[in-house]
Design an enzyme around this catalytic site. Structure first.
Site, PDB file in Angstrom:
ATOM      1  N   LYS A 121       4.647  -5.628  15.196  1.00  0.00           N
ATOM      2  CA  LYS A 121       5.857  -4.812  15.011  1.00  0.00           C
ATOM      3  C   LYS A 121       6.746  -4.997  16.220  1.00  0.00           C
ATOM      4  O   LYS A 121       6.259  -5.253  17.324  1.00  0.00           O
ATOM      5  CB  LYS A 121       5.478  -3.327  14.887  1.00  0.00           C
ATOM      6  CG  LYS A 121       6.544  -2.502  14.235  1.00  0.00           C
ATOM      7  CD  LYS A 121       6.487  -2.646  12.720  1.00  0.00           C
ATOM      8  CE  LYS A 121       7.559  -1.837  12.037  1.00  0.00           C
ATOM      9  NZ  LYS A 121       7.341  -1.822  10.587  1.00  0.00           N
TER      10      LYS A 121
HETATM   11  P1  NAD Z   1      16.501   3.217   6.841  1.00  0.00           P
HETATM   12  O1  NAD Z   1      17.048   3.090   8.211  1.00  0.00           O
HETATM   13  O2  NAD Z   1      17.120   2.416   5.745  1.00  0.00           O
HETATM   14  O3  NAD Z   1      16.559   4.761   6.381  1.00  0.00           O
HETATM   15  C1  NAD Z   1      16.022   5.779   7.164  1.00  0.00           C
HETATM   16  C2  NAD Z   1      16.340   7.121   6.531  1.00  0.00           C
HETATM   17  O4  NAD Z   1      15.676   8.127   7.316  1.00  0.00           O
HETATM   18  C3  NAD Z   1      17.822   7.465   6.514  1.00  0.00           C
HETATM   19  O5  NAD Z   1      18.153   8.084   5.291  1.00  0.00           O
HETATM   20  C4  NAD Z   1      17.956   8.496   7.640  1.00  0.00           C
HETATM   21  O6  NAD Z   1      18.992   9.430   7.425  1.00  0.00           O
HETATM   22  C5  NAD Z   1      16.596   9.169   7.552  1.00  0.00           C
HETATM   23  N1  NAD Z   1      16.262   9.894   8.774  1.00  0.00           N
HETATM   24  C6  NAD Z   1      16.330   9.444  10.056  1.00  0.00           C
HETATM   25  N2  NAD Z   1      16.000  10.438  10.901  1.00  0.00           N
HETATM   26  C7  NAD Z   1      15.716  11.506  10.143  1.00  0.00           C
HETATM   27  C8  NAD Z   1      15.338  12.848  10.424  1.00  0.00           C
HETATM   28  N3  NAD Z   1      15.166  13.257  11.681  1.00  0.00           N
HETATM   29  N4  NAD Z   1      15.146  13.703   9.392  1.00  0.00           N
HETATM   30  C9  NAD Z   1      15.315  13.294   8.113  1.00  0.00           C
HETATM   31  N5  NAD Z   1      15.678  12.040   7.787  1.00  0.00           N
HETATM   32  C10 NAD Z   1      15.878  11.174   8.785  1.00  0.00           C
HETATM   33  O7  NAD Z   1      14.937   2.930   6.952  1.00  0.00           O
HETATM   34  P2  NAD Z   1      13.945   2.391   5.834  1.00  0.00           P
HETATM   35  O8  NAD Z   1      13.918   0.919   5.895  1.00  0.00           O
HETATM   36  O9  NAD Z   1      14.229   3.090   4.553  1.00  0.00           O
HETATM   37  O10 NAD Z   1      12.538   2.880   6.427  1.00  0.00           O
HETATM   38  C11 NAD Z   1      12.051   4.201   6.235  1.00  0.00           C
HETATM   39  C12 NAD Z   1      10.574   4.253   6.581  1.00  0.00           C
HETATM   40  O11 NAD Z   1       9.868   3.337   5.742  1.00  0.00           O
HETATM   41  C13 NAD Z   1      10.174   3.857   8.006  1.00  0.00           C
HETATM   42  O12 NAD Z   1       9.032   4.586   8.345  1.00  0.00           O
HETATM   43  C14 NAD Z   1       9.833   2.388   7.873  1.00  0.00           C
HETATM   44  O13 NAD Z   1       8.973   1.962   8.911  1.00  0.00           O
HETATM   45  C15 NAD Z   1       9.121   2.428   6.541  1.00  0.00           C
HETATM   46  N6  NAD Z   1       9.029   1.143   5.870  1.00  0.00           N
HETATM   47  C16 NAD Z   1      10.154   0.425   5.559  1.00  0.00           C
HETATM   48  C17 NAD Z   1      10.041  -0.770   4.869  1.00  0.00           C
HETATM   49  C18 NAD Z   1      11.235  -1.556   4.431  1.00  0.00           C
HETATM   50  O14 NAD Z   1      11.062  -2.556   3.714  1.00  0.00           O
HETATM   51  N7  NAD Z   1      12.457  -1.148   4.769  1.00  0.00           N
HETATM   52  C19 NAD Z   1       8.771  -1.261   4.541  1.00  0.00           C
HETATM   53  C20 NAD Z   1       7.640  -0.509   4.862  1.00  0.00           C
HETATM   54  C21 NAD Z   1       7.794   0.688   5.524  1.00  0.00           C
END
Ligand code: NAD
Length: 435
Positions: A121
Site C-alpha cells: 500500500k
Molecule cells: P473516495 O475518495 O472515492 O470516497 C471516500 C468517501 O468517504 C467520500 O464520500 C468522502 O466524503 C467519505 N468520507 C471521508 N471522510 C469521511 C468522514 N470523516 N465521515 C464520513 N465520510 C467520510 O474513496 P473510495 O475509493 O470510495 O474508498 C473508500 C474506502 O474503500 C477506503 O477504505 C478504501 O481503502 C476502500 N477501498 C477502495 C477501493 C477502490 O477500488 N476504490 C478498493 C478496495 C477498498
C-alpha cells in the site's frame, strides 16, 4: 486483547500492543488466524512485519512559484504469492501505521481471492482538493520518480485508493514509462492498474469494488435469512466504492435509507435515488443539500434501523463510541478496517454479523488483476467478460470464507484471514525459506 500465543510473538518481535494503533489491531487478528490454521512459527514471524517500508520526501514547485515538500510512503508487506499489489492513497491524514495495516490487508485480500499477487500500500500526505490539477500532476510525477525502481510491472503494482483516481494512475504510468529502462514501453504501463480505458484501463474497473460487494451479498444474504431485493441499508461514504455499491444495489431492488459523508448525513424513509445522488455528489462534492432527502445528525445516522450498514469511507469509523447506536443486522465492510476491535465486540454481542473487508472489497484488486493481465497480453476484454469473471472469483472467495468459518469454528473475519493464510502457508511450505 491478544491471545497468549500472539502476545508471545509480539514479545519476541519487541512489539508492544497499542489498542488504538490500527497496525496492531490488524496484525493481531491475522496472527490469531495464523495460530488457528497451525502456521509455523517462522511463517508467523515473517507475516508480523512488512518486508519493506519506504518513506520519501520530495519538493514540488507550486503554481505561485513557491516550493513545498511532500511526504510519501510505500509499504510492501509480502510477496510470496507474486508481485506486491496495492493502492496509493492521497489524504492529509496518512500515517505509516495506516499504510502498514492496509498493506497487510492487501496480502490477505490477494491470497483469499487466489490472485497471483502479494500485498502493498502507498500513501501521499496531501489533500488532493487543496491543489490545482497542474500541481497534482507535478506532485504525482515527482512521487513516482521518488519511488523509482521500487515499483514495476513484475515487482510492485500500485492502483488508485482514496483521493487518487484513473488520471493519477495515467500520470504515474507515463512517468514510469519515461524513466524505466524497459524495452517494451507499451507493456510498461502495466506498472499501475486503475488506468483510464483509453490508456490500458479495463472495462468495469471503476465500479469493480462496488460490484464485488454486491456479488458477495448475493452469495451470503440468503444464508442470513435476508433478501437483497427487499432489504434496506445505510451507507458511509459516497465516493467510488459507496456510490457504485448504491447504484448496483438499486438495480437489485435494495432501498438506501441514509447516507453520510465527510460533510454530513441525509435520510429518506422512502429511499434515496442512488443515481441522482451520484450526479449531485459529482457536481457539489458532498451528499449534503441533496433535495431527495433531509439532513440528519451523525447520531441519527448511526441509529437508523436498517438491514445492512455499509461503511465505504475511512478506517476505524465504527468504534465503542458509536457502536452502541447501531441498529443493523449485518455490517458490510466495503471500506478497509472500518471497525475497531472494541466496536466489533460490541456489535457481535448484540448479534450483528460482520462481513469482513478482505472479502467484501476485493472486487477492486480482482479487476486490477484483469487489467494487468489484459495489458500483458495486449487484449481488451468486454464488460460482460469482466463481470462474469469477477463474479466467479468473488463467489469462490465467499465460499472459502464460509468453509473456513465452519472448519475453525470462528467469526467470518478470522475465517477470511484463515482462508487467505491457508494459501500462503501452502506456498511457504512448497518454496521453503531462502537460503
Ligand atoms: P473516495 O475518495 O472515492 O470516497 C471516500 C468517501 O468517504 C467520500 O464520500 C468522502 O466524503 C467519505 N468520507 C471521508 N471522510 C469521511 C468522514 N470523516 N465521515 C464520513 N465520510 C467520510 O474513496 P473510495 O475509493 O470510495 O474508498 C473508500 C474506502 O474503500 C477506503 O477504505 C478504501 O481503502 C476502500 N477501498 C477502495 C477501493 C477502490 O477500488 N476504490 C478498493 C478496495 C477498498
Amino acid at each position: 486483547m491478544n491471545s497468549p500465543a500472539v502476545d508471545t510473538l509480539f514479545d519476541e518481535l519487541e512489539m508492544s500492543y497499542e489498542p488504538d494503533n490500527i497496525y496492531y489491531q490488524t496484525i493481531s487478528a491475522v496472527l490469531e488466524a495464523s495460530q488457528r490454521i497451525g502456521m509455523s512459527h517462522r511463517e508467523q514471524l515473517i507475516l508480523a512485519q512488512p518486508k519493506n517500508e519506504l518513506m520519501v520526501h520530495f519538493p514540488v514547485r507550486m503554481d505561485d512559484g513557491s516550493y513545498q515538500l511532500f511526504k510519501g510512503y510505500r509499504v510492501q508487506h509480502n510477496n510470496v504469492a507474486g508481485p506486491y499489489k496495492g493502492g496509493i492513497r492521497y489524504h492529509e491524514d496518512v500515517y505509516l501505521d495506516d499504510i502498514k495495516s492496509l498493506a497487510v490487508l492487501m496480502t490477505m485480500k490477494c491470497a483469499l481471492m487466489r490472485l497471483p499477487y502479494g500485498g502493498a500500500k502507498g500513501g501521499l500526505k496531501l489533500n488532493p482538493r487543496s491543489v490545482s490539477t497542474d500541481e497534482l500532476m507535478r506532485i504525482t510525477r515527482r512521487f513516482t520518480a521518488a519511488l523509482g525502481s521500487n515499483i514495476g510491472p513484475d515487482y510492485d503494482i500500485p492502483a488508485p485508493d482514496m483521493g487518487s483516481n484513473a488520471q493519477v494512475m495515467a500520470w504515474m504510468a507515463d512517468t514510469y514509462i519515461n524513466f524505466a529502462e524497459i524495452n517494451n514501453k507499451v507493456e510498461a504501463r502495466s506498472v499501475v492498474t486503475g488506468k483510464p480505458l483509453a490508456f490500458g484501463g479495463s472495462e468495469g474497473r471503476e465500479k469493480a469494488t462496488g460490484q464485488g460487494v454486491v456479488d458477495v451479498l448475493e452469495v451470503l444474504m440468503p444464508g442470513m435469512g435476508l433478501d437483497l431485493s427487499v432489504c434496506t441499508y445505510s451507507l458511509i461514504g459516497y465516493g467510488n466504492v459507496g456510490s457504485w455499491t448504491a447504484r448496483l444495489l438499486a438495480a437489485k431492488g435494495a432501498k438506501c435509507l441514509a447516507v453520510m459523508d465527510h460533510k454530513g448525513a441525509i435520510y429518506n424513509a422512502e429511499g434515496i435515488d442512488a443515481e441522482a445522488l451520484a450526479t449531485y455528489v459529482r457536481e457539489t462534492g458532498s451528499v449534503l443539500g441533496f433535495e431527495g432527502a433531509g439532513e440528519i445528525s451523525e447520531e441519527e445516522f448511526y441509529s437508523c434501523e436498517v438491514d445492512l450498514l455499509i461503511p465505504a469511507a475511512l478506517e476505524q469509523m465504527i468504534h465503542q463510541g458509536n457502536a452502541k447506536l447501531i441498529r443493523c443486522k449485518v455490517l458490510v465492510e466495503a471500506a478497509n478496517a472500518p471497525v475497531t476491535p472494541e466496536g466489533e465486540n460490541m456489535l457481535v454481542e448484540r448479534g450483528v454479523t460482520i462481513l469482513p473487508a478482505i472479502l467484501c472489497n476485493s472486487g477492486g484488486v480482482t479487476v486490477s488483476y484483469f487489467e494487468w493481465k489484459q495489458n500483458r497480453q495486449s487484449e481488451q476484454w468486454d464488460a460482460e467478460t469482466v463481470d462474469r469473471r469477477l463474479k466467479r472469483i468473488m463467489q469462490d472467495g465467499a465460499q472459502r470464507v464460509l468453509l473456513a468459518a465452519t472448519k475453525y469454528d470462528c467469526s467470518l473475519r478470522i475465517a477470511s484471514y484463515a482462508a487467505a493464510l491457508e494459501h500462503l502457508k501452502e506456498i511457504y511450505e512448497l518454496r521453503g525459506i531462502f537460503p
